[in-house]
Scaffold this motif. Structure first.
Motif, mmCIF file in Angstrom:
data_model
loop_
_atom_site.group_PDB
_atom_site.id
_atom_site.type_symbol
_atom_site.label_atom_id
_atom_site.label_comp_id
_atom_site.label_asym_id
_atom_site.label_seq_id
_atom_site.Cartn_x
_atom_site.Cartn_y
_atom_site.Cartn_z
ATOM 1 N N VAL A 109 -17.130 -27.275 5.734
ATOM 2 C CA VAL A 109 -15.934 -27.039 6.782
ATOM 3 C C VAL A 109 -15.271 -28.011 6.601
ATOM 4 O O VAL A 109 -15.589 -29.278 7.461
ATOM 5 C CB VAL A 109 -16.234 -26.341 8.067
ATOM 6 C CG1 VAL A 109 -15.101 -25.778 8.901
ATOM 7 C CG2 VAL A 109 -17.199 -25.155 7.944
ATOM 8 N N GLU A 110 -14.062 -28.358 5.956
ATOM 9 C CA GLU A 110 -13.453 -29.797 5.791
ATOM 10 C C GLU A 110 -11.953 -29.386 5.442
ATOM 11 O O GLU A 110 -11.820 -28.448 4.581
ATOM 12 C CB GLU A 110 -14.205 -30.445 4.835
ATOM 13 C CG GLU A 110 -13.831 -31.709 4.345
ATOM 14 C CD GLU A 110 -14.296 -32.783 5.663
ATOM 15 O OE1 GLU A 110 -13.444 -32.789 6.691
ATOM 16 O OE2 GLU A 110 -15.056 -33.451 5.275
ATOM 17 N N GLU A 111 -11.435 -30.477 5.746
ATOM 18 C CA GLU A 111 -9.991 -30.547 5.127
ATOM 19 C C GLU A 111 -10.014 -30.554 3.592
ATOM 20 O O GLU A 111 -11.002 -31.210 3.249
ATOM 21 C CB GLU A 111 -9.062 -31.669 5.468
ATOM 22 C CG GLU A 111 -8.659 -31.865 7.038
ATOM 23 C CD GLU A 111 -7.662 -32.701 7.470
ATOM 24 O OE1 GLU A 111 -7.095 -33.484 6.405
ATOM 25 O OE2 GLU A 111 -7.672 -33.107 8.713
ATOM 26 N N VAL A 112 -9.024 -30.002 2.946
ATOM 27 C CA VAL A 112 -9.054 -29.976 1.767
ATOM 28 C C VAL A 112 -9.520 -31.357 0.995
ATOM 29 O O VAL A 112 -8.311 -32.334 1.320
ATOM 30 C CB VAL A 112 -7.902 -29.408 1.004
ATOM 31 C CG1 VAL A 112 -8.170 -29.365 -0.614
ATOM 32 C CG2 VAL A 112 -8.022 -27.823 1.217
ATOM 33 N N ALA A 129 -4.523 -27.845 5.791
ATOM 34 C CA ALA A 129 -5.285 -27.119 4.970
ATOM 35 C C ALA A 129 -6.852 -27.236 4.963
ATOM 36 O O ALA A 129 -7.232 -28.402 4.851
ATOM 37 C CB ALA A 129 -4.952 -26.944 3.427
ATOM 38 N N MET A 130 -7.783 -26.007 5.260
ATOM 39 C CA MET A 130 -9.108 -26.382 5.236
ATOM 40 C C MET A 130 -9.715 -25.612 4.368
ATOM 41 O O MET A 130 -9.350 -24.427 4.004
ATOM 42 C CB MET A 130 -9.763 -25.776 6.805
ATOM 43 C CG MET A 130 -8.908 -26.555 7.921
ATOM 44 S SD MET A 130 -9.477 -28.353 8.094
ATOM 45 C CE MET A 130 -11.272 -27.982 8.713
ATOM 46 N N LEU A 131 -10.890 -26.377 3.847
ATOM 47 C CA LEU A 131 -11.676 -25.565 2.904
ATOM 48 C C LEU A 131 -12.798 -25.197 3.369
ATOM 49 O O LEU A 131 -13.792 -25.554 4.105
ATOM 50 C CB LEU A 131 -12.024 -26.480 1.819
ATOM 51 C CG LEU A 131 -12.747 -26.102 0.540
ATOM 52 C CD1 LEU A 131 -12.017 -25.082 -0.196
ATOM 53 C CD2 LEU A 131 -13.149 -27.225 -0.477
ATOM 54 N N VAL A 186 -9.808 -20.909 1.438
ATOM 55 C CA VAL A 186 -8.857 -21.981 1.896
ATOM 56 C C VAL A 186 -8.064 -21.494 3.019
ATOM 57 O O VAL A 186 -7.528 -20.126 2.900
ATOM 58 C CB VAL A 186 -7.942 -22.709 0.923
ATOM 59 C CG1 VAL A 186 -7.123 -21.561 0.194
ATOM 60 C CG2 VAL A 186 -7.257 -23.702 1.271
ATOM 61 N N ASN A 187 -7.809 -22.163 4.004
ATOM 62 C CA ASN A 187 -6.694 -21.468 5.056
ATOM 63 C C ASN A 187 -5.504 -22.604 5.239
ATOM 64 O O ASN A 187 -5.972 -23.820 5.369
ATOM 65 C CB ASN A 187 -7.471 -21.152 6.286
ATOM 66 C CG ASN A 187 -7.891 -22.208 7.320
ATOM 67 O OD1 ASN A 187 -8.920 -22.474 7.057
ATOM 68 N ND2 ASN A 187 -7.180 -22.425 8.277
ATOM 69 N N GLU A 245 -14.661 -20.645 11.867
ATOM 70 C CA GLU A 245 -14.487 -19.975 10.698
ATOM 71 C C GLU A 245 -13.283 -19.159 10.702
ATOM 72 O O GLU A 245 -13.129 -18.269 11.493
ATOM 73 C CB GLU A 245 -15.771 -19.336 9.875
ATOM 74 C CG GLU A 245 -15.170 -18.474 8.750
ATOM 75 C CD GLU A 245 -16.635 -17.875 8.001
ATOM 76 O OE1 GLU A 245 -17.560 -18.107 8.927
ATOM 77 O OE2 GLU A 245 -16.384 -17.221 6.923
ATOM 78 N N LEU A 246 -12.212 -19.181 9.817
ATOM 79 C CA LEU A 246 -11.178 -18.494 10.047
ATOM 80 C C LEU A 246 -10.983 -17.286 8.764
ATOM 81 O O LEU A 246 -11.440 -17.454 7.984
ATOM 82 C CB LEU A 246 -9.851 -19.119 9.765
ATOM 83 C CG LEU A 246 -10.072 -20.214 10.960
ATOM 84 C CD1 LEU A 246 -8.863 -21.119 10.685
ATOM 85 C CD2 LEU A 246 -9.669 -19.847 12.236
#
Length: 447
Positions: free
Chosen positions: A133-136, A162-164, A269-270, A446-447
């Protein structure tokens, strides 16, 4: 005598069992996964495309209305990149950028966080309980194009981060809300979202989101206790169940209640949109020059997260929003400020005492409620300086306490990484100092 005692004990047991039976919930969802029993309603679904930014903001964002974008990114030229780990291993060959990894697929805010290279994660994640769970990461940003519904200047300016999300599947999040508007796109695997509208079911939001500072629920998402969360035992309550596959995206509006499960090798990705900028954005025919496909913006061309508005102005907008949303008394303000500070103000005598002083400065007529007129008054008469200084004192205390807590927490993250993580612990502190920071709890939602 012995027989009488035995008869009395038997009678007492029967009576107690009867009352326990009566008090136990008979709801079909009792001790089952969150939202699994329904009833369900449908949300809007668009096929094969995103709407243009004007339609997206007018019909969905401004109305806090979720929408599915079915197969909206199926033609993305980089979608096949995520098919195989070998593709990613090749990209990360000789790359030493560190990523942070959760160690429980069923989300827990108390879990250990590991730090490792992406190459190590790709080697281990299929056989261990690991969840990225991390920034891209920087090296992957050229492979992400922002959704076309954000491809004009005022829409683009709302983008925050943006998160991966990357796992071997079978993950489940806590029930939570986010202080962002969110577009979630599935790159690989399947996800299921359960959503509840917090604006219609305010009593549900108030009860089940019982961790103020983290904006999440302590309920067991696999076995929901309807005796504890009685607001769910409501004949009018309904859910939205959304199933996404590779190429699908979902827009989740600001503070909507949601819980997420994934299966199969799973990558998503969100794109988080800053809600303050969303509310100020004017996306119409006069301001929104639609971007041509050849000029679509990629993540590597953006500097993000974007900077916030000046400190005092942000505070003013934040307080006005609380009043507009009918959060007007001390208890409600304590809860909302705790969420933004990522620290429960009630947990410490010093912070709650100072926050009472802060509230009293805003509550000019001292009737226990804050109005827009009072907020305007303290800004127009330079009283905001006093309130702001008190809030800064609170932030300093919170910083010290979080730092102390971080130092005593045994995790496998190195000291330098702990310091970096600590500096990102609460978003409002960064905002009030003029620097946007990442909320640690948001990193673990988690989204």
């Amino acid at each position: 005598m012995c027989n009488h005692q035995q008869l009395f004990i038997t009678y007492l047991y029967v009576v107690l069992s009867f009352f326990v039976h009566l008090s136990a919930s008979r709801h079909p969802g009792h001790l089952k996964p969150f939202g699994s029993s329904g009833p369900f309603r449908q949300i809007d679904e668009l096929t094969d495309t995103f709407p243009d930014p004007i339609a997206f903001f007018d019909q969905y964002v401004s109305k806090l209305r979720p929408v599915i974008f079915r197969q909206a990114i199926k033609n993305d030229p980089h979608l096949s990149l995520w098919n195989k780990d070998e593709n990613l291993k090749e990209i990360f060959l000789n790359n030493n950028e560190i990523v942070h990894i959760e160690t429980s697929k069923k989300e827990s805010r108390q879990q250990d966080i590991l730090s490792m290279t992406m190459t190590e994660f790709l080697t281990r994640y299929q056989n261990e309980e690991l969840y990225l769970v991390e920034e891209v990461p920087n090296i992957l940003r050229p492979y992400f194009t922002l959704p076309t519904c954000l491809q004009c200047k005022p829409a683009l300016e709302t983008f925050q981060v943006a998160m991966l999300w990357f796992s071997s599947g079978n993950t489940s999040s806590v029930v939570h809300t986010d202080d962002y508007d969110n577009i979630n796109c599935v790159l690989q695997g399947d996800k299921q979202f359960i959503l509840v509208d917090p604006y219609i079911f305010k009593e549900v939001a108030s009860e089940i989101i019982d961790n103020y500072s983290g904006s999440y629920s302590s309920m067991d998402v696999d076995q929901v206790d309807y005796n504890k969360y009685r607001s769910l035992n409501n004949d009018t309550l309904y859910y939205y169940q959304v199933n996404l596959s590779k190429g699908d995206c979902l827009f989740i509006p600001y503070v909507w209640i949601h819980q997420v499960r994934s299966k199969n090798r799973n990558i998503a990705v969100n794109y988080w949109l800053d809600h303050e900028r969303v509310k100020r954005a004017i996306v119409d025919n006069n301001t929104c020059q639609l971007t041509s496909k050849s000029d679509f913006v990629r993540l590597d061309t953006l500097q993000w997260p974007n900077q916030e508005t000046p400190n005092i102005e942000y505070l003013r907008n934040f307080m006005l929003d609380l009043v507009d949303e009918e959060f007007r008394n001390f208890k409600e303000w304590t809860r909302e400020f705790s969420k933004n500070l990522n620290f429960d103000l009630r947990s410490d005598v010093e912070t709650i005492t100072l926050f009472a002083e802060f509230f009293n400065v805003i509550d000019v007529n001292e009737n226990g409620f804050v109005t827009t007129n009072e907020i305007d008054y303290i800004f127009d008469n330079d009283k905001i300086t006093e309130a702001y200084e008190i809030l800064q004192d609170i932030l300093d205390i919170v910083d010290r306490k979080l730092e102390k807590s971080q130092r005593t927490t045994n995790t496998s993250i190195g000291n330098s990484d702990e310091d970096d993580m600590f500096s990102d612990d609460h978003s409002i502190n960064g905002t009030l100092s003029g620097d946007e920071t990442e909320d640690e709890d948001n990193e673990h939602d988690e989204l």
